[in-house]
Design a protein around this motif. Structure first.
Motif, PDB file in Angstrom:
ATOM      1  N   ASN A 272       0.829  -1.193   0.000  1.00 17.19           N
ATOM      2  CA  ASN A 272       0.000   0.000   0.000  1.00 17.19           C
ATOM      3  C   ASN A 272       0.876   1.261   0.000  1.00 17.19           C
ATOM      4  OD1 ASN A 272      -2.805   1.167   0.407  1.00 17.19           O
ATOM      5  ND2 ASN A 272      -1.651   2.107   2.062  1.00 17.19           N
TER       6      ASN A 272
ATOM      7  N   LEU B 157       1.982   1.818  -3.528  1.00 11.32           N
ATOM      8  CA  LEU B 157       0.853   2.292  -4.334  1.00 11.32           C
ATOM      9  C   LEU B 157       0.591   3.771  -4.101  1.00 11.32           C
ATOM     10  CD1 LEU B 157      -1.961  -0.416  -4.187  1.00 11.32           C
ATOM     11  CD2 LEU B 157      -0.736   0.418  -6.176  1.00 11.32           C
TER      12      LEU B 157
ATOM     13  N   VAL C  61      -6.818   4.885  -7.605  1.00 13.97           N
ATOM     14  CA  VAL C  61      -6.282   3.939  -6.636  1.00 13.97           C
ATOM     15  C   VAL C  61      -5.139   4.547  -5.835  1.00 13.97           C
ATOM     16  CG1 VAL C  61      -5.249   1.667  -6.354  1.00 13.97           C
ATOM     17  CG2 VAL C  61      -6.933   2.042  -8.132  1.00 13.97           C
TER      18      VAL C  61
ATOM     19  N   ALA D 202      -6.335   6.926  -3.185  1.00 10.59           N
ATOM     20  CA  ALA D 202      -6.979   6.174  -2.107  1.00 10.59           C
ATOM     21  C   ALA D 202      -5.923   5.553  -1.198  1.00 10.59           C
ATOM     22  CB  ALA D 202      -7.879   5.082  -2.691  1.00 10.59           C
ATOM     23  N   ALA D 203      -4.882   4.980  -1.806  1.00 10.41           N
ATOM     24  CA  ALA D 203      -3.815   4.382  -1.010  1.00 10.41           C
ATOM     25  C   ALA D 203      -3.121   5.446  -0.167  1.00 10.41           C
ATOM     26  CB  ALA D 203      -2.812   3.691  -1.919  1.00 10.41           C
TER      27      ALA D 203
ATOM     28  N   ALA E  63      -5.254   6.192   2.795  1.00  9.55           N
ATOM     29  CA  ALA E  63      -5.157   5.086   3.747  1.00  9.55           C
ATOM     30  C   ALA E  63      -3.846   5.166   4.527  1.00  9.55           C
ATOM     31  CB  ALA E  63      -5.257   3.752   3.019  1.00  9.55           C
TER      32      ALA E  63
ATOM     33  N   ILE F 143      -9.389  -1.189   5.755  1.00 10.29           N
ATOM     34  CA  ILE F 143      -9.505  -0.490   4.475  1.00 10.29           C
ATOM     35  C   ILE F 143      -8.134  -0.290   3.835  1.00 10.29           C
ATOM     36  CG2 ILE F 143      -9.421   1.855   5.419  1.00 10.29           C
ATOM     37  CD1 ILE F 143     -12.118   1.687   3.228  1.00 10.29           C
ATOM     38  N   VAL F 144      -7.077  -0.280   4.659  1.00 12.96           N
ATOM     39  CA  VAL F 144      -5.727  -0.109   4.106  1.00 12.96           C
ATOM     40  C   VAL F 144      -5.333  -1.321   3.279  1.00 12.96           C
ATOM     41  CG1 VAL F 144      -3.301   0.177   4.678  1.00 12.96           C
ATOM     42  CG2 VAL F 144      -5.012   1.440   5.933  1.00 12.96           C
TER      43      VAL F 144
ATOM     44  N   ILE G 200      -7.316  -1.895  -0.508  1.00 17.37           N
ATOM     45  CA  ILE G 200      -6.942  -1.383  -1.835  1.00 17.37           C
ATOM     46  C   ILE G 200      -5.942  -2.310  -2.538  1.00 17.37           C
ATOM     47  CG2 ILE G 200      -5.922   0.564  -3.055  1.00 17.37           C
ATOM     48  CD1 ILE G 200      -6.944   2.235  -0.605  1.00 17.37           C
ATOM     49  N   PRO G 201      -4.796  -2.657  -1.898  1.00 20.53           N
ATOM     50  CA  PRO G 201      -3.874  -3.572  -2.580  1.00 20.53           C
ATOM     51  C   PRO G 201      -4.537  -4.903  -2.935  1.00 20.53           C
ATOM     52  CG  PRO G 201      -2.848  -2.629  -0.647  1.00 20.53           C
ATOM     53  CD  PRO G 201      -4.267  -2.224  -0.609  1.00 20.53           C
TER      54      PRO G 201
ATOM     55  N   VAL H 264      -6.493  -4.574  -5.993  1.00 21.76           N
ATOM     56  CA  VAL H 264      -5.653  -4.577  -7.189  1.00 21.76           C
ATOM     57  C   VAL H 264      -5.222  -6.002  -7.528  1.00 21.76           C
ATOM     58  CG1 VAL H 264      -3.496  -3.757  -8.174  1.00 21.76           C
ATOM     59  CG2 VAL H 264      -4.834  -2.249  -6.714  1.00 21.76           C
TER      60      VAL H 264
END
Lengths: 391, 301
Positions: free
Chosen positions: A130, A133, A361, A364-365, A368, B144-145, B148-149, B152
């Motif tokens: 993350n 990203l 994306v 968003a990362a 986060a 939520i962290v 996302i990955p 993907v």
């Protein structure tokens, strides 16, 4: 395909395949030779060879082929390990040459590995990735042919966009206020509930059961019932407000009131959690303390203030920390209740909006990542300055 | 008669002495009753109201918002809304999906967590404390962290809408909880029993099966129930991963998406009842296990 990979990607790729191979190797050799470490080593080599070789000769040219290759390797390795005990193969000399402590450690790795590998793949790896990203320009539509690892396109643009988002700092502050007030209220309710349920009375078990309802029921159904009860047109609460001569309102869509509602929802839904912990602790307070205090002439309120509450302090400290972390991270409650409308947007909802609203994306990362940083900072401050006596 | 009950002046009972102890005890009692009524009302009434609204036709809700009890006529037709939700809006499929997801999650989690928790509790190895700490850390991390990955990766692998893919995610979410709960229970078991079994020639796995498991039935039951509840109630990953694949919708997701459509609210409430009842029923049957398990493991929520 190999040539297209960067050195880093090649490293990650090889490492992943080594892990894929090591796991069945461990169990296979444990079954046939009682020598899992050697098995893991050989498995690592086999895995890396299969992975790299497969790509080199072009057998593995797509993601699904990759998955299939891994599955086949696992089927062979684990299958052989499962069959081994029935083949009559005698374990080797290993049991005589290895110390007891190493055997115990080997066993521990064997028992833990599946859980460890799973959490590494699904939680630890994404957590780290993350970060990468967050520094790359990735949009939702790029995902199909997107390079998982690349350091060529690193950028701060995501963070710039985040911090330039109108109201982002309001969102952060709001999340903080929401978390603190929701947590404190939930603990307060839980404390009162624990105090009233601590002594026996008829129907106590039933009451205790009811008190846990909000916590164990599915979030979506309690959200829907709140939406019904607080509905502007036909909500029961508005009927009561009407009957009392107040002004009807749209509780969940009016700025200001909506925020109070989400905090109350948080307190209502999670007080049972605090209640259970506090109740367990209250029941462990020795009766002698109360008796001694009574003999010394302490009134009930004084017994509560000078015995019960001090005894509960550690558990309340822990509860605050736990609930703070989980509330700060919480997404579904407010998302389902208001969707972040009427000034109730929290950081986690911002993550969702960036992902599916802005379809970005990378941003968003980045949000986060900011969330995680702020959270760990706050927890650090709490542990350092507030919760010093503990742990 | 009257003369007998009439106390003579000499033996008059001392007037009630309003000591602080007495006054406060009385106030305490009154407060207790008030709070019990308050708490039971705020926790139980919304669920009653859910049931109530799932029975009354929406037209009736609009005209009589405060009707506390459905009429006999409405009661007789209560099945209408459930029927519509289950068969018209394919809640049977969602129920099945939810069941499959939750049960597999429970089975796999237990399969991995029991040996794992035993290793972390009893066996000595180099990374033991790091492991325990890691479990705790993972437990705290924002879902939520990692969302996302994972989104993907799952998109690239093409397994984003699949139930097996979801089982893997749910499992990794419940695994730390299960490990943590089981660990705190295993710590309370006497190590002598295990040693005795090992000396008598049991293998470690055999010992886990023959000695540890029978002793930990309550803990395992509570872990199983909690895992089930977490998977059954989960909605964040379902929203992220399954929204585009209607065949894999779970009950919470189906209900949420139904909320967005123009359907009678009665149906929504019927859906809520359908999703809530199994959890509450399980809870009432196994309340004892659950309360104990909850405090032992600090179950996330």
């Amino acid at each position: 395909m190999l040539a297209q990979l960067s050195l880093f990607e090649l490293g990650v790729f090889t490492f992943a395949w080594a892990c894929i191979g090591g796991l069945p190797g461990y169990y296979l050799f444990n079954a046939i030779d009682r020598n899992p470490r050697a098995g893991a080593r050989i498995g690592v080599l086999v895995g890396a060879a299969v992975g790299l070789g497969g790509v080199a000769i072009g057998l593995i040219d797509s993601v699904s082929a990759l998955l299939n290759a891994a599955l086949i390797l696992w089927l062979i390795g684990f299958g052989a390990a499962a069959i081994a005990p029935f083949t009559g193969i005698q374990p080797g000399r290993y049991s005589k040459t290895v110390s007891l402590s190493q055997r115990s450690a080997d066993l521990a790795y064997g028992l833990l590995l599946p859980a460890f590998v799973l959490t590494s793949i699904i939680i630890v790896f994404p957590m780290i990735w993350n970060v990468l990203l967050a520094f790359r320009p990735v949009r939702l539509r790029d995902l199909q042919d997107f390079r998982l690892f690349s350091f060529d396109d690193l950028t701060f643009a995501n963070f710039e966009r985040v911090f330039n988002t109108r109201g982002f700092f309001d969102t952060l502050t709001r999340t903080f206020v929401y978390t603190v007030s929701g947590t404190v209220l939930a603990i307060l309710f839980g404390l009162v509930a624990a105090l009233i349920v601590k002594d026996r009375f008829p129907g106590r078990n039933l009451v205790r059961g009811f008190l846990l309802f909000p916590y164990i029921a599915p979030i979506i159904s309690v959200v829907l019932i709140w939406k019904m009860m607080f509905n502007a047109q036909y909500g029961l609460v508005n009927e009561i407000v009407d009957a009392l001569g107040g002004r009807r309102m749209d509780f969940l869509n009016t700025p200001g009131i909506a925020f109070t509602m989400v905090v109350l929802f948080q307190a209502w839904r999670y007080f049972p959690f605090a209640f259970l912990f506090i109740l367990a602790r209250i029941q462990a307070i020795p009766d002698e303390l109360y008796e001694a205090a009574k003999v010394d002439g302490a009134a009930p309120s004084e017994r509560l203030w000078f015995i019960t509450l001090p005894e509960l302090r550690p558990v309340i400290g822990t509860l605050f920390l736990l609930r703070f972390i989980w509330t700060f991270n919480k997404f579904d409650d407010v998302f389902l209740l208001t969707g972040g409308a009427a000034q109730t947007k929290l950081v986690t909802i911002e993550v969702y909006d960036q992902l599916f609203g802005a379809r970005n994306v990378g941003t968003a990362a980045a949000v986060a990542l900011v969330l995680a940083f702020v959270l760990f900072g706050l927890v650090g401050i709490y542990q350092r300055f507030v919760n010093v006596e503990e742990t | 008669m009257a003369a007998q009950t009439q106390p003579s002046a000499a033996y008059a009972p001392p007037p009630v002495e309003w000591t602080r102890e007495r006054i406060e005890t009385l106030i305490g009692r009154i407060l207790k009753v008030v709070f019990i009524v308050f708490f039971v009302f705020v926790t139980a009434f919304p669920f009653y109201w859910m049931l109530n609204l799932s029975i009354r036709p929406f037209q009736d809700v609009l005209t009589n918002p405060t009707r506390l009890f459905p009429t006999p006529d409405q009661l007789a037709n209560f099945w209408d809304s459930y029927n519509a939700v289950l068969f018209q809006y394919s809640f049977t499929t969602y129920t099945l999906n939810s069941l499959v997801l939750s049960l597999f999650t429970v089975a796999f989690t237990l399969l991995m967590a029991i040996p794992g928790a035993y290793a972390v509790t009893r066996l000595k190895f180099r990374f033991r404390s790091a492991m325990s700490f890691g479990i705790l850390l993972v437990y705290m991390f924002p879902a939520i962290v990692i969302g996302i990955p994972l989104f993907v990766i799952y998109s690239q692998l093409g397994i984003r809408g699949s139930l097996p893919g979801m089982i893997v995610i749910y499992m990794s979410g419940t695994l730390p909880v299960a490990l943590y709960m089981l660990r705190s229970y295993f710590l309370t078991l006497p190590a002598e029993l295990e040693e005795a079994a090992l000396i008598d020639g049991c293998t470690t796995l055999g010992m886990i099966r023959r000695v540890i498991l029978p002793l930990s039935v309550p803990a395992v039951a509570s872990v199983a129930l909690y895992t089930f509840m977490i998977a059954w109630n989960e909605i964040l990953f379902a929203i992220l991963f399954l929204t585009e694949t209607p065949t894999s919708w779970t009950l919470p997701l189906g209900l949420r998406l139904l909320d967005g459509q123009e359907v009678p609210r009665t149906y929504l409430m019927a859906g809520s009842v359908i999703i809530t009842v199994p959890v509450l029923a399980l809870f009432f049957f196994f309340e004892r296990f659950l309360t104990r398990g909850l405090t032992a493991g600090a179950v996330k929520g």
